[in-house]
Design a protein around this motif. Structure first.
Motif, mmCIF file in Angstrom:
data_model
loop_
_atom_site.group_PDB
_atom_site.id
_atom_site.type_symbol
_atom_site.label_atom_id
_atom_site.label_comp_id
_atom_site.label_asym_id
_atom_site.label_seq_id
_atom_site.Cartn_x
_atom_site.Cartn_y
_atom_site.Cartn_z
ATOM 1 N N UNK A 239 0.845 -1.193 0.000
ATOM 2 C CA UNK A 239 0.000 0.000 0.000
ATOM 3 C C UNK A 239 0.883 1.246 0.000
ATOM 4 N N UNK A 240 0.452 2.281 -0.702
ATOM 5 C CA UNK A 240 1.270 3.482 -0.840
ATOM 6 C C UNK A 240 1.068 4.459 0.315
ATOM 7 N N UNK A 261 -5.160 -5.686 0.276
ATOM 8 C CA UNK A 261 -6.086 -6.752 0.635
ATOM 9 C C UNK A 261 -6.609 -7.463 -0.611
ATOM 10 N N UNK A 262 -7.006 -8.724 -0.431
ATOM 11 C CA UNK A 262 -7.667 -9.468 -1.496
ATOM 12 C C UNK A 262 -6.747 -10.176 -2.453
ATOM 13 N N UNK A 294 -5.159 -9.529 13.056
ATOM 14 C CA UNK A 294 -5.121 -8.792 11.794
ATOM 15 C C UNK A 294 -4.114 -9.451 10.840
ATOM 16 N N UNK A 295 -3.268 -8.664 10.179
ATOM 17 C CA UNK A 295 -2.367 -9.197 9.173
ATOM 18 C C UNK A 295 -0.992 -9.576 9.686
ATOM 19 N N UNK A 373 -6.467 -11.565 4.077
ATOM 20 C CA UNK A 373 -5.926 -11.748 2.726
ATOM 21 C C UNK A 373 -4.800 -10.790 2.456
ATOM 22 N N UNK A 374 -4.150 -10.308 3.493
ATOM 23 C CA UNK A 374 -3.015 -9.388 3.380
ATOM 24 C C UNK A 374 -2.108 -9.628 4.580
ATOM 25 N N UNK A 375 -0.935 -9.015 4.560
ATOM 26 C CA UNK A 375 -0.017 -9.147 5.695
ATOM 27 C C UNK A 375 0.713 -7.836 5.938
#
Length: 390
Positions: A239-240, A261-262, A294-295, A373-375
């Motif tokens: 993510x930016x 995500x995803x 969470x991630x 679906x993210x880390x």
């Protein structure tokens, strides 16, 4: 006027209190009947302890059964068990020797029955059996201690090291109840030195001393300013916004990187260490605003390669250095305090001396604590020996 009346009231109350006789509290019930003794005692011996089952007396005003005994260190112990239970646990013994337990029944008037003496033979206490499993292995910067604690006994592991006067002195104490213990003490120069470990339980029973004389391996923390971003085909984009790629190696624990995500599993993240190194360990710090959630990565792999990796993202010539399972001490018999300490210190994964020299590292995250679906990584920190500066 109100203040004067208030003071008069206080003085009067004190006069009444000082004029009263001392209130001596006693039993709520009073009778002269002595309860019958317990009968049919049976013993189940346990490590450093025993459970004694018995038939309680039939007295209607029976309140509890008490056990009186003496520990190996001379401490007198009195343990009580409700009249409804029919068993009592005695514990804290520091040896596997025969012990005598005195059982008495007590009623609501605090009348005590005639005593019944029961012989028990505790099994080897955990403080000794766990000590017998201790292994000590020379490691980068110190010594790695390993032990097995199948009963999840709450023990203190006292680590000692030889000082400048050649005396063994305590340098650290680890409190743990996990079944498979693993702890490395670091910060020592690569010079021959004696190390040792002593175990203590909560009754102040101590184990024998386990010793080893070793030369710790040289170790240094890799310079994160030399780390570089690498994105191979198949790697997950970051993510930016606040989850930028390089936040995983900025030495700031409250920042973190974050994949979009995803994207599904696995989640891939590659970094150039900027040097060729023989790695000893890596510390992965969870995102500090999500407690085992969470991630934050839970199941992950660490891969390494020395030469420039193929940009197509294939794992050709990569070597898997470690299959990692992030820990949470309470899931292994530990405490909430251990959970918090581990969360703040990070998950540490050690590599072996047989692992190859590497320059590039690839994380493969197969599951997060929140099954997302993210880390995200708060911080990654590598240690070892730099073999080649670039």
């Amino acid at each position: 006027m109100k203040k004067i009346l208030f003071l008069i009231a206080i003085v009067g109350a004190l006069a009444v209190m000082t004029g009263c006789e001392e209130d001596v509290r006693g039993p709520l019930f009073s009778d002269e009947g002595i309860p019958g003794p317990i009968s049919s005692p049976e013993v189940e011996n346990l490590p450093g302890a025993a459970i004694i089952t018995y038939t309680p007396p039939t007295d209607k005003d029976l309140l509890y059964v008490k056990a009186e005994y003496t520990l190996d260190n001379g401490k007198q112990v009195v343990t009580k068990s409700s009249n409804f239970l029919g068993f009592i646990r005695v514990e804290g013994f520091g040896s596997a020797q025969e012990q005598t337990i005195t059982l008495s029944a007590v009623d609501r008037s605090e009348n005590v029955s005639s005593p019944v003496q029961v012989k028990i033979n505790p099994l080897t206490p955990d403080v000794h059996s766990v000590q017998q499993s201790v292994e000590m292995i020379p490691d980068f910067g110190g010594v790695q201690f390993r032990w097995e604690n199948p009963n999840n006994a709450a023990l203190a592991y006292i680590i000692l090291a030889e000082d400048s006067t050649s005396e063994l002195v305590p340098v650290e104490t680890v409190y743990s109840g996990v079944s498979d213990g693993n702890y490395t003490i670091r910060g020592f120069e690569p010079e021959e030195r004696e190390f040792a470990m002593i175990l203590r339980d909560r009754w102040d029973n101590f184990s024998d001393t386990t010793k080893i004389t070793v030369t710790p391996l040289f170790e240094q923390k890799l310079d994160k300013t030399k780390f570089n971003k690498v994105v191979l085909d198949g790697d997950n984009d970051m993510a930016a916004w606040e989850g930028r790629y390089e936040y995983a190696f900025d030495d700031l624990p409250n920042t973190f990187n974050h994949t979009w995500a995803g994207d599904g599993w696995p989640q891939l993240f590659t970094v150039d260490l900027g040097v060729v190194a023989k790695l000893s360990r890596v510390n992965v710090l969870q995102r500090q605003t999500f407690f085992y959630a969470h991630g934050n990565p839970r199941l992950l792999e660490v891969w390494g390669i020395k030469e420039t990796p193929n940009p197509d993202g294939s794992f050709d010539n990569w070597v898997k250095l470690k299959d990692c399972v992030a820990r949470r001490p309470t899931l292994e018999g530990g405490t909430a305090a251990e959970d918090q300490e581990h969360f703040e210190n990070g998950d540490e994964y050690s590599f072996t001396l047989d692992d190859p020299e590497v320059r590039y590292i690839r994380f493969v995250v197969n599951e997060t604590w929140g099954l997302t679906g993210f880390t995200h990584f708060a911080e990654i920190t590598f240690y070892g020996q730099v073999v080649e500066e670039l």
